[in-house]
Design a protein around this motif. Structure first.
Motif, PDB file in Angstrom:
ATOM      1  N   ARG A 172      -7.189   8.413  -8.699  1.00  0.00           N
ATOM      2  CA  ARG A 172      -7.459   9.570  -7.864  1.00  0.00           C
ATOM      3  C   ARG A 172      -7.355  10.830  -8.710  1.00  0.00           C
ATOM      4  N   GLN A 173      -8.035  11.899  -8.266  1.00  0.00           N
ATOM      5  CA  GLN A 173      -7.873  13.170  -8.964  1.00  0.00           C
ATOM      6  C   GLN A 173      -6.453  13.699  -8.787  1.00  0.00           C
ATOM      7  N   MET A 174      -5.887  13.457  -7.597  1.00  0.00           N
ATOM      8  CA  MET A 174      -4.526  13.900  -7.330  1.00  0.00           C
ATOM      9  C   MET A 174      -3.648  12.685  -7.094  1.00  0.00           C
ATOM     10  N   GLU A 175      -2.769  12.399  -8.012  1.00  0.00           N
ATOM     11  CA  GLU A 175      -1.802  11.319  -7.838  1.00  0.00           C
ATOM     12  C   GLU A 175      -0.596  11.598  -8.725  1.00  0.00           C
ATOM     13  N   TRP A 176       0.555  11.106  -8.271  1.00  0.00           N
ATOM     14  CA  TRP A 176       1.815  11.396  -8.926  1.00  0.00           C
ATOM     15  C   TRP A 176       2.671  10.130  -8.976  1.00  0.00           C
ATOM     16  N   ALA A 177       3.537  10.066  -9.955  1.00  0.00           N
ATOM     17  CA  ALA A 177       4.480   8.952 -10.037  1.00  0.00           C
ATOM     18  C   ALA A 177       5.549   9.112  -8.966  1.00  0.00           C
ATOM     19  N   SER A 178       5.975   7.990  -8.408  1.00  0.00           N
ATOM     20  CA  SER A 178       7.003   8.017  -7.366  1.00  0.00           C
ATOM     21  C   SER A 178       7.755   6.686  -7.378  1.00  0.00           C
ATOM     22  N   PRO A 179       8.859   6.576  -6.645  1.00  0.00           N
ATOM     23  CA  PRO A 179       9.554   5.294  -6.545  1.00  0.00           C
ATOM     24  C   PRO A 179       8.714   4.197  -5.901  1.00  0.00           C
ATOM     25  N   TRP A 180       7.607   4.561  -5.251  1.00  0.00           N
ATOM     26  CA  TRP A 180       6.769   3.589  -4.544  1.00  0.00           C
ATOM     27  C   TRP A 180       5.435   3.391  -5.253  1.00  0.00           C
ATOM     28  N   GLY A 181       5.413   3.804  -6.523  1.00  0.00           N
ATOM     29  CA  GLY A 181       4.208   3.650  -7.319  1.00  0.00           C
ATOM     30  C   GLY A 181       3.440   4.951  -7.434  1.00  0.00           C
ATOM     31  N   VAL A 182       2.476   4.962  -8.330  1.00  0.00           N
ATOM     32  CA  VAL A 182       1.615   6.147  -8.477  1.00  0.00           C
ATOM     33  C   VAL A 182       0.783   6.284  -7.211  1.00  0.00           C
ATOM     34  N   GLY A 183       0.718   7.487  -6.671  1.00  0.00           N
ATOM     35  CA  GLY A 183      -0.039   7.682  -5.444  1.00  0.00           C
ATOM     36  C   GLY A 183       0.071   9.118  -4.970  1.00  0.00           C
TER      37      GLY A 183
ATOM     38  N   SER B 255       0.800  -1.223   0.000  1.00  0.00           N
ATOM     39  CA  SER B 255       0.000   0.000   0.000  1.00  0.00           C
ATOM     40  C   SER B 255       0.829   1.269   0.000  1.00  0.00           C
ATOM     41  N   GLY B 256       2.170   1.127   0.068  1.00  0.00           N
ATOM     42  CA  GLY B 256       2.978   2.340   0.014  1.00  0.00           C
ATOM     43  C   GLY B 256       4.214   2.267   0.892  1.00  0.00           C
ATOM     44  N   LEU B 257       4.747   3.425   1.227  1.00  0.00           N
ATOM     45  CA  LEU B 257       5.945   3.548   2.035  1.00  0.00           C
ATOM     46  C   LEU B 257       5.544   3.986   3.445  1.00  0.00           C
ATOM     47  N   TYR B 258       6.061   3.255   4.447  1.00  0.00           N
ATOM     48  CA  TYR B 258       5.681   3.535   5.834  1.00  0.00           C
ATOM     49  C   TYR B 258       6.902   3.896   6.667  1.00  0.00           C
ATOM     50  N   PHE B 259       6.669   4.773   7.638  1.00  0.00           N
ATOM     51  CA  PHE B 259       7.726   5.186   8.554  1.00  0.00           C
ATOM     52  C   PHE B 259       7.800   4.202   9.712  1.00  0.00           C
TER      53      PHE B 259
ATOM     54  N   ALA C  33       2.090   2.415  15.749  1.00  0.00           N
ATOM     55  CA  ALA C  33       2.188   3.854  15.501  1.00  0.00           C
ATOM     56  C   ALA C  33       2.804   4.202  14.153  1.00  0.00           C
ATOM     57  N   ASP C  34       3.305   3.221  13.401  1.00  0.00           N
ATOM     58  CA  ASP C  34       3.896   3.515  12.095  1.00  0.00           C
ATOM     59  C   ASP C  34       2.868   4.180  11.184  1.00  0.00           C
ATOM     60  N   PHE C  35       3.329   5.059  10.325  1.00  0.00           N
ATOM     61  CA  PHE C  35       2.404   5.863   9.528  1.00  0.00           C
ATOM     62  C   PHE C  35       2.898   5.966   8.089  1.00  0.00           C
ATOM     63  N   ALA C  36       1.970   6.308   7.206  1.00  0.00           N
ATOM     64  CA  ALA C  36       2.275   6.341   5.773  1.00  0.00           C
ATOM     65  C   ALA C  36       3.050   7.599   5.406  1.00  0.00           C
ATOM     66  N   ILE C  37       4.133   7.387   4.673  1.00  0.00           N
ATOM     67  CA  ILE C  37       4.871   8.484   4.051  1.00  0.00           C
ATOM     68  C   ILE C  37       4.345   8.710   2.632  1.00  0.00           C
ATOM     69  N   TRP C  38       4.074   7.613   1.943  1.00  0.00           N
ATOM     70  CA  TRP C  38       3.513   7.677   0.586  1.00  0.00           C
ATOM     71  C   TRP C  38       2.470   6.591   0.459  1.00  0.00           C
ATOM     72  N   ARG C  39       1.300   6.949  -0.073  1.00  0.00           N
ATOM     73  CA  ARG C  39       0.209   5.992  -0.261  1.00  0.00           C
ATOM     74  C   ARG C  39       0.064   5.671  -1.741  1.00  0.00           C
ATOM     75  N   SER C  40       0.310   4.434  -2.079  1.00  0.00           N
ATOM     76  CA  SER C  40       0.151   4.011  -3.469  1.00  0.00           C
ATOM     77  C   SER C  40      -1.328   3.875  -3.792  1.00  0.00           C
ATOM     78  N   SER C  41      -1.710   4.333  -4.977  1.00  0.00           N
ATOM     79  CA  SER C  41      -3.107   4.196  -5.390  1.00  0.00           C
ATOM     80  C   SER C  41      -3.435   2.723  -5.583  1.00  0.00           C
ATOM     81  N   PRO C  42      -4.576   2.252  -5.065  1.00  0.00           N
ATOM     82  CA  PRO C  42      -4.955   0.848  -5.247  1.00  0.00           C
ATOM     83  C   PRO C  42      -5.077   0.501  -6.730  1.00  0.00           C
ATOM     84  N   ALA C  43      -4.759  -0.730  -7.050  1.00  0.00           N
ATOM     85  CA  ALA C  43      -4.860  -1.189  -8.438  1.00  0.00           C
ATOM     86  C   ALA C  43      -6.282  -0.984  -8.950  1.00  0.00           C
ATOM     87  N   GLY C  44      -6.388  -0.463 -10.153  1.00  0.00           N
ATOM     88  CA  GLY C  44      -7.689  -0.276 -10.780  1.00  0.00           C
ATOM     89  C   GLY C  44      -8.400   0.994 -10.373  1.00  0.00           C
ATOM     90  N   SER C  45      -7.786   1.800  -9.495  1.00  0.00           N
ATOM     91  CA  SER C  45      -8.435   3.041  -9.066  1.00  0.00           C
ATOM     92  C   SER C  45      -7.660   4.237  -9.606  1.00  0.00           C
TER      93      SER C  45
END
Length: 519
Positions: A209-220, A158-162, A195-207
């Motif tokens: 978002r209006q706001m999403e960007w390419a990143s090393p951890w996937g589009v999100g 689901s993304g990158l977590y701290f 308590a770990d939290f998301a640094i980057w949230r990858s967009s779920p497959a097949g979805s």
């Protein structure tokens, strides 16, 4: 303007990080660097949100009044803030755009303008810089790559977590609390710590978002906590002076900011926290008819906005005075009764000013710079000109006012000192006016100067009132003429006719309201 030496009493501020009051000493004596968590612009700011900005504005005014220049940054969150501050749920901006059938960009622009308009009505100085989250996506990606390289994160589908176990003393800002009270989440499969939290949230497959960007951890999209670390450090440096926000940020959002900052800078306990001093205002508490209270929240629905007060005919500066009447670290009770009491207190101040001939004169108005309402750094210069040559009684009142503010922004005591100034019969009108004008540079109540309030400005007049003010005043003139002619039947008929249209005549009221429109 050249930097002036700090004036008056040393400033003491309560630091949430150490849970102690500390004498303020800026990192750079020439410029205090200040960051304030800004709004998530998916709806109107409620009055509890706005209390935070009256508090921050008071802090900045005090700093400027005492001779410190300030570099003040407020962020605008237009992506990444989920429906739970505990970092779970749906993105608030996405949900608002979907509900309104508009783009997120349109939603963000509309509510950003509305927020800035609210601050202007409350005489809150705009910051040195408005910093918008979506303008800093590449900065956030670069920051996240750095802390990933430092070993502070891990990847999940689901993304990158701290990894909160990688930084020393995680959650220190929140105080002694169990992990679940700090993180309040454990819903993502594969997380190492609650308590770990998301640094980057990858967009779920097949979805999409209006706001999403390419990143090393996937589009999100970035996690909410990332933006404040990135923008505060970018514009204010790796370690700056003061970070402000509501007390609800102290438990999670600011703990996560500090953790990111420590990972990015390599700081240990007490280092790399981002800010030397973390300051938090308390909740605005609403009371129902049964006396039950709870913090004001958009998620609970039915929240009160500044616009709703204005629509009901209440002047915004009555709310500012209500905020100043309570210490920023205390809960503030909000109700129709407390708001109207603040309005009455403001009215009494204005009447006292008028009665003593303190409305202003060309000499004093010439010492007030209207740009002071937008350029806080000019306050020290205005103060110096206003206070020059004042006699000892006025100087003593100003010293007491300064001492109250220096004691962790004790505005309730400062307001009492201002009342004592107005009641001081040893001072002539000119000296009293100059001292009052200096105090109002901090309080921002519009007591003097070209933007000064008049008592009539505080009349309750709902936006949908049927009669115009000119109509009401004309009927009151007719009524006064009837009473002077002892035609009491005509006088009563005018009163009853106005009452039928929602206008209440207030004969004999000691504040001289004369009339108001029922809200």
């Amino acid at each position: 303007m050249p930097h002036a030496a700090p004036a008056g009493q040393p400033l003491t501020l309560f630091n949430s990080l150490t849970r102690a009051a500390e004498t303020f000493a800026p990192i750079d004596p020439a410029m205090v660097r200040l960051y304030s968590c800004g709004p998530t612009v998916y709806n109107f700011a409620h009055l509890g949100n706005l209390r935070a900005y009256v508090f921050t504005d008071t802090l900045r005014r005090v700093l400027n009044w005492k001779g410190y220049a300030t570099n003040h940054v407020i962020n605008i969150t237009d992506v990444g803030h989920l429906t739970s501050d505990a970092d779970e749920g749906d993105d608030k901006m996405e949900l608002a755009a979907k509900a309104a059938a508009r783009t997120i960009w349109e939603i963000a622009a509309f509510y950003t303008d509305a927020f800035k308009g609210d601050l202007d009505r409350l005489n809150v100085h705009p910051p040195t810089l408005w910093s918008v989250a979506t303008d800093h996506i590449q900065d956030m990606i670069a920051f996240a790559r750095d802390i990933e390289a430092a070993g502070a994160t891990y990847r999940l589908p689901s993304g990158l977590y701290f990894d909160t176990a990688t930084v020393p003393d995680y959650g220190r800002l929140a105080g002694t609390r169990p992990d679940e009270a700090i993180g309040r989440i454990d819903s993502v499969e594969g997380k190492r710590n609650p308590a770990d939290f998301a640094i980057w949230r990858s967009s779920p497959a097949g979805s999409t978002r209006q706001m999403e960007w390419a990143s090393p951890w996937g589009v999100g999209a970035p996690g909410w906590h990332l933006e404040c670390s990135v923008m505060s450090l970018k514009y204010l440096g790796a370690q700056f002076d003061i970070h402000t926000g509501g007390i609800d940020h102290r438990e999670i959002h600011h703990c996560n900011e500090i953790a990111q900052n420590q990972a990015f800078t390599g700081g240990g306990i007490g280092n790399g926290t981002g800010a030397n001093i973390w300051m938090h205002n308390n909740f605005l508490i609403m009371r129902d008819k049964e006396g039950r209270g709870g913090k004001m929240s958009k998620s609970q629905g039915g929240f009160a906005t500044l616009r709703s007060l204005v629509d009901r005919g209440v002047h915004p500066l009555a709310y500012r005075l209500l905020c100043l009447s309570s210490h920023y670290r205390s809960e503030l009770e909000f109700s129709a009764e407390t708001l109207l009491a603040a309005r009455t207190r403001l009215r009494r101040l204005l009447l006292a000013i008028d009665k003593q001939g303190l409305r202003g004169d060309a000499g004093v108005d010439g010492l007030l710079d209207d740009a002071g309402y937008t350029r806080g750094a000019s306050l020290a210069f205005q103060r110096e000109r206003l206070e020059a040559g004042l006699p000892a009684p006025a100087a003593a009142r100003l010293a007491a006012f300064d001492a109250a503010l220096a004691d962790d922004l004790n505005t309730p005591v400062a307001l009492t000192v201002m009342d004592e100034l107005l009641a001081d019969k040893r001072l002539d009108a000119a000296h009293k006016l100059r001292a009052l004008a200096s105090m109002d540079l901090v309080l921002g109540l519009g007591l003097v100067g070209s933007r000064a309030l008049a008592p009539a400005d505080l009349r309750i007049r709902p936006a949908d009132a049927a009669l115009t003010e000119a109509d009401v005043m004309a009927r009151l003139d007719d009524r006064r003429a009837a009473r002077a002619a002892r035609d009491f039947a005509a006088s009563d008929a005018i009163r009853d006719d106005l009452a039928a249209q929602g206008v209440e005549i207030m004969d004999g009221d000691p504040l001289g309201w004369e009339w108001k429109v029922a809200p």
